[in-house]
Structures are given as C-alpha cells and as structure tokens.
Design a protein around this motif. Structure first.
Motif, PDB file in Angstrom:
ATOM      1  N   UNK A  16       6.533  15.241  12.014  1.00  0.00           N
ATOM      2  CA  UNK A  16       5.887  13.937  11.936  1.00  0.00           C
ATOM      3  C   UNK A  16       4.397  14.131  11.660  1.00  0.00           C
ATOM      4  N   UNK A  17       3.765  15.094  12.362  1.00  0.00           N
ATOM      5  CA  UNK A  17       2.345  15.379  12.156  1.00  0.00           C
ATOM      6  C   UNK A  17       2.077  15.798  10.722  1.00  0.00           C
ATOM      7  N   UNK A  18       2.913  16.723  10.196  1.00  0.00           N
ATOM      8  CA  UNK A  18       2.635  17.234   8.863  1.00  0.00           C
ATOM      9  C   UNK A  18       2.817  16.129   7.823  1.00  0.00           C
ATOM     10  N   UNK A  19       3.811  15.243   8.033  1.00  0.00           N
ATOM     11  CA  UNK A  19       3.995  14.123   7.103  1.00  0.00           C
ATOM     12  C   UNK A  19       2.799  13.197   7.147  1.00  0.00           C
ATOM     13  N   UNK A  20       2.366  12.938   8.370  1.00  0.00           N
ATOM     14  CA  UNK A  20       1.249  12.042   8.587  1.00  0.00           C
ATOM     15  C   UNK A  20       0.012  12.556   7.841  1.00  0.00           C
ATOM     16  N   UNK A 109       3.640  -6.629  -3.065  1.00  0.00           N
ATOM     17  CA  UNK A 109       5.072  -6.637  -3.394  1.00  0.00           C
ATOM     18  C   UNK A 109       5.630  -5.218  -3.499  1.00  0.00           C
ATOM     19  N   UNK A 110       4.796  -4.276  -3.983  1.00  0.00           N
ATOM     20  CA  UNK A 110       5.311  -2.892  -4.074  1.00  0.00           C
ATOM     21  C   UNK A 110       5.545  -2.324  -2.668  1.00  0.00           C
ATOM     22  N   UNK A 111       4.568  -2.570  -1.770  1.00  0.00           N
ATOM     23  CA  UNK A 111       4.759  -2.108  -0.379  1.00  0.00           C
ATOM     24  C   UNK A 111       6.040  -2.723   0.201  1.00  0.00           C
ATOM     25  N   UNK A 112       6.205  -4.027  -0.048  1.00  0.00           N
ATOM     26  CA  UNK A 112       7.397  -4.738   0.446  1.00  0.00           C
ATOM     27  C   UNK A 112       8.668  -4.153  -0.136  1.00  0.00           C
ATOM     28  N   UNK A 113       8.638  -3.841  -1.452  1.00  0.00           N
ATOM     29  CA  UNK A 113       9.843  -3.303  -2.106  1.00  0.00           C
ATOM     30  C   UNK A 113      10.227  -1.955  -1.484  1.00  0.00           C
ATOM     31  N   UNK A 114       9.229  -1.090  -1.270  1.00  0.00           N
ATOM     32  CA  UNK A 114       9.537   0.220  -0.660  1.00  0.00           C
ATOM     33  C   UNK A 114      10.046   0.029   0.763  1.00  0.00           C
ATOM     34  N   UNK A 164       1.263   5.702  -2.546  1.00  0.00           N
ATOM     35  CA  UNK A 164       1.079   5.571  -1.084  1.00  0.00           C
ATOM     36  C   UNK A 164       2.398   5.129  -0.428  1.00  0.00           C
ATOM     37  N   UNK A 165       3.019   4.104  -1.028  1.00  0.00           N
ATOM     38  CA  UNK A 165       4.265   3.581  -0.443  1.00  0.00           C
ATOM     39  C   UNK A 165       5.347   4.653  -0.466  1.00  0.00           C
ATOM     40  N   UNK A 166       5.387   5.410  -1.579  1.00  0.00           N
ATOM     41  CA  UNK A 166       6.392   6.471  -1.679  1.00  0.00           C
ATOM     42  C   UNK A 166       6.208   7.483  -0.544  1.00  0.00           C
ATOM     43  N   UNK A 167       4.974   7.932  -0.333  1.00  0.00           N
ATOM     44  CA  UNK A 167       4.749   8.944   0.707  1.00  0.00           C
ATOM     45  C   UNK A 167       5.016   8.390   2.104  1.00  0.00           C
ATOM     46  N   UNK A 168       4.675   7.119   2.316  1.00  0.00           N
ATOM     47  CA  UNK A 168       4.989   6.521   3.621  1.00  0.00           C
ATOM     48  C   UNK A 168       6.498   6.496   3.847  1.00  0.00           C
ATOM     49  N   UNK A 169       7.228   6.004   2.858  1.00  0.00           N
ATOM     50  CA  UNK A 169       8.676   5.879   3.010  1.00  0.00           C
ATOM     51  C   UNK A 169       9.311   7.252   3.196  1.00  0.00           C
ATOM     52  N   UNK A 170       8.800   8.196   2.400  1.00  0.00           N
ATOM     53  CA  UNK A 170       9.321   9.560   2.468  1.00  0.00           C
ATOM     54  C   UNK A 170       9.081  10.131   3.879  1.00  0.00           C
TER      55      UNK A 170
END
Ligand SMILES: Nc1nc2c(ncn2[C@@H]2O[C@H](COP(=O)(O)OP(=O)(O)OP(=O)(O)O)[C@@H](O)[C@H]2O)c(=O)[nH]1
Length: 352
Positions: A16-20, A109-114, A164-170
C-alpha cells in the motif's frame, strides 16, 4: 503461526505504501509537466501567472526530493489526494481558458469513469474523450489561436486526469488484492490446524454446531492416540508430530466426503458423521483396525500406533453438540481405562 500472519500484513502495508508513493511521484511529475507546458503555451503573460508557475514548480520539486529521501514515509495517505487536486487546480488556474469548465468537466467525468467502471472502463472513456476533442477541434487549419490553446489544454487535462485516475485505480486494485489475500490467510490460520492441515478445534465446533442444528442422523466420534506420551518420550517430539500427521492422513483417506474431521487437542481428534449409530460404529471400528495394522514409518523406524474411540449418536436427550461430545468423551474415558485400542459406544442420555 502469528509470525506468518504479521509478515503477511506487513507485506500488504508495504504494498500500500509503495503504491501510494508511486501515485505521488506521478502527480509530482505531472505537476512539473503541466507547469512547463503552461509556461511554454502562455509565455508568462502576467506576474500572477509567473508566480503561480514558480510556486507550483518549487512545491513539486521539494515534494519530489522529500519523497525520494523517504521524508514522506509517515504522512497520511490523503496527501496524494491533495497533490492530485493541487496539480489539477494548477492546470485549470494556469490555463488562459475562456471556458475552464471544459477541463473541469473532463477531470470530473474521467475520475468518475475510473471510479465506477474500473480501469478498462475508465481507459475506454478517456479514449472516447480524446476522440471527442479531436473531432471538435480538427482540422487545426480552421481553428483560431485561442481555440487551439483550448484544444491543447483539454487534451492535457484528459491525459493528466487519466494517468492519475489510472494509478489510483491500479493502487486500489493492488491494495484490495493484498488485503483480501491477507484476510484469507488469516481465515486459514484461524480455522486450520497448523500441523495436520485439518480443521482446528474452533472450526470443528463452529461447523459441527451448524451440522447439529440440521435434521437427520448424526454421530460424533472422539478419538485419542494411545500412549502418545510414550511415543514422544521414546522417539522424540518431532517423531510424535510425524505420527500425528500420518494418523491424520490415514483418517482423511478412510473417511468419506461429508465427514467433518478436526484436531481438537494435542493427540485428540473428533469426527462428525451424518450417519446412524450402526454405520458410525462400523466406520469407527474400520478406522481403529486400519490404524493398528498400519506400520507407521518415520525415517527407518517402525512405530506401532493404536487409537481409542468413543462414539455417541444423537438421541432425544441431546440438545447440543456439547451434550453429544460429553457422552462420547465418557465412552472414550471408559475404553481408555479398559485396555485401549477399541471402540466404546456411549450410553444414552437417559442412562447417565
Ligand atoms: N509430538 C507432539 N506431542 C504432543 C502434541 N500435543 C500434545 N502432545 C503430547 O501428547 C501427550 C499426551 O499425553 P497424555 O495426555 O498423557 O496421553 P497418552 O500418553 O496418550 O495416554 P493415554 O491417552 O492414556 O493413552 C503429551 O506428552 C503431550 O506433550 C503435539 O502437537 N506434538
């Protein structure tokens, strides 16, 4: 046992830390890219703009260095969200847009879509946004300079938000996976006997109570390895463990599907069978004789092992699994004091 569990949780936390921090790095790099892009696009048209770009670059640089040197290790996770918002606000503030609403629209909308559709859905939505912007502003020859600025800003907004959204979701997916595997590991440790791999006492009784509440015939066998202390004392504790494992293996092979087998104490086991007394007695006798016949080999040693069994079948007086267990235990106690290596049938509740 506890070590394995803590180790697993520590791994999950580390992940979790490394993803963060990965998300943080991406945000900071994006902030730098956005600042540089805006500076190039608008060539510092005002003092306010120059100050904004300088502040954004300085903050991004300081945070990036802090991250690389592990100074941010103990900051709460919300900082990455703050930096994300900060990056996007800069994107909007620095854009000399007549309608910054367009960029905000894509951002939301992109954040919402992810968030709602997951990574694949989010990426498809981002691609659709890029296509929409391309269709709106192409061919460039027909556009004014202001419209082209807007075009670049919108593409940048879509691009940055998608990354950004991709990395958050990932990060969320990885975290969820790590946490769920930690949970199943904990579940396993809580229910399975570490030595033999069968149900432990806790699981045996919780599952056994469920089965007891169902209608139909039900029999409980409690069994105990005879003179196990002697085996330990003669051959050593490690050999004793091997005997426990091989007795368990044999029981698992002999018992049919549907039988609940658990290790309820050191050298004590319980078996719950959904059968009547006659069938349960035949199975108990077969187990006893199979184990007595088997030459338990541990290395080059042959060890004779016998077991004693107490059997109780549910009768009108048995209100709970514990009632059944208490009768089976009494029967086991009897056989232990009358020669061992045998099966004893429990007296009915009314006769006790
Ligand atoms: N190797 C090994 N020994 C264990 C384990 N758990 C309990 N024991 C041992 O099992 C032995 C049980 O001894 P007792 O309760 O006296 O029973 P027993 O020698 O089998 O005698 P009876 O039950 O009367 O036949 C003790 O020596 C415990 O140390 C284990 O996980 N591994």
């Amino acid at each position: 046992m506890a070590f394995g569990c803590n180790h697993n949780l520590a791994n999950a936390k580390e992940l979790v830390h490394s993803d963060h921090f990965q998300v943080l790095r991406i945000c900071l790099i994006l902030t730098g890219v956005v600042c540089a892009g805006m500076a190039a696009l608008f060539s510092f048209q005002s003092v306010w703009l120059s100050l904004s770009v300088a502040t954004a670059s300085a903050v991004a640089l300081i945070l990036f260095i802090a991250l690389q040197r592990d100074w941010l290790k103990f900051l709460p996770a919300s900082i990455s969200l703050l930096i994300t918002v900060y990056s996007v606000i800069h994107l909007l503030a620095l854009a000399d847009l007549s309608e910054p609403v367009g960029a905000a629209y894509y951002f939301c909308t992109i954040l919402g879509a992810f968030f709602f559709l997951g990574i694949t859905g989010g990426l498809i939505y981002s691609a659709a946004c890029v296509l929409a912007v391309l269709l709106l502003y192409l061919p460039p020859a027909l556009q004014s300079a202001a419209a082209m600025n807007e075009f670049y800003v919108l593409l940048t907004a879509i691009f940055c938000t998608s990354i950004i959204a991709y990395y958050y979701e990932h990060a969320v997916e990885k975290r969820t996976y790590a946490l769920s595997s930690s949970l199943s590991q904990l579940d396993y440790l809580a229910n399975v006997d570490y030595l033999t791999g069968i149900a432990n006492r806790r699981y045996f009784f919780s599952e056994g109570r469920k089965q007891f509440s169902e209608p139909g015939a039900i029999s409980l066998i409690t069994l105990d390895i005879d003179d196990f202390k002697k085996i330990n004392d003669t051959y050593g504790h490690a050999t004793g463990d091997q005997v426990l494992i091989s007795v368990t293996r044999l029981m698992k092979c002999r018992l049919r599907k549907g039988a609940l087998l658990g290790r309820t104490g050191g050298e004590e086991f319980c078996i719950l069978l959904k059968v009547d007394r006659k069938t349960a007695q035949a199975r108990a006798e077969a187990l006893r004789s199979d184990i007595a016949k088997l030459n338990h080999r541990v290395g080059d040693k042959k060890i004779a092992v016998t077991i004693s069994l107490g059997l109780a079948t549910r009768g009108p007086g048995d209100k709970s699994l514990e009632d059944l267990l208490s009768r089976a235990d009494k029967a086991l106690y009897d056989i232990k004091h009358h020669g061992k290596n045998g099966v004893a049938i429990a007296k009915p509740q009314s006769a006790i």
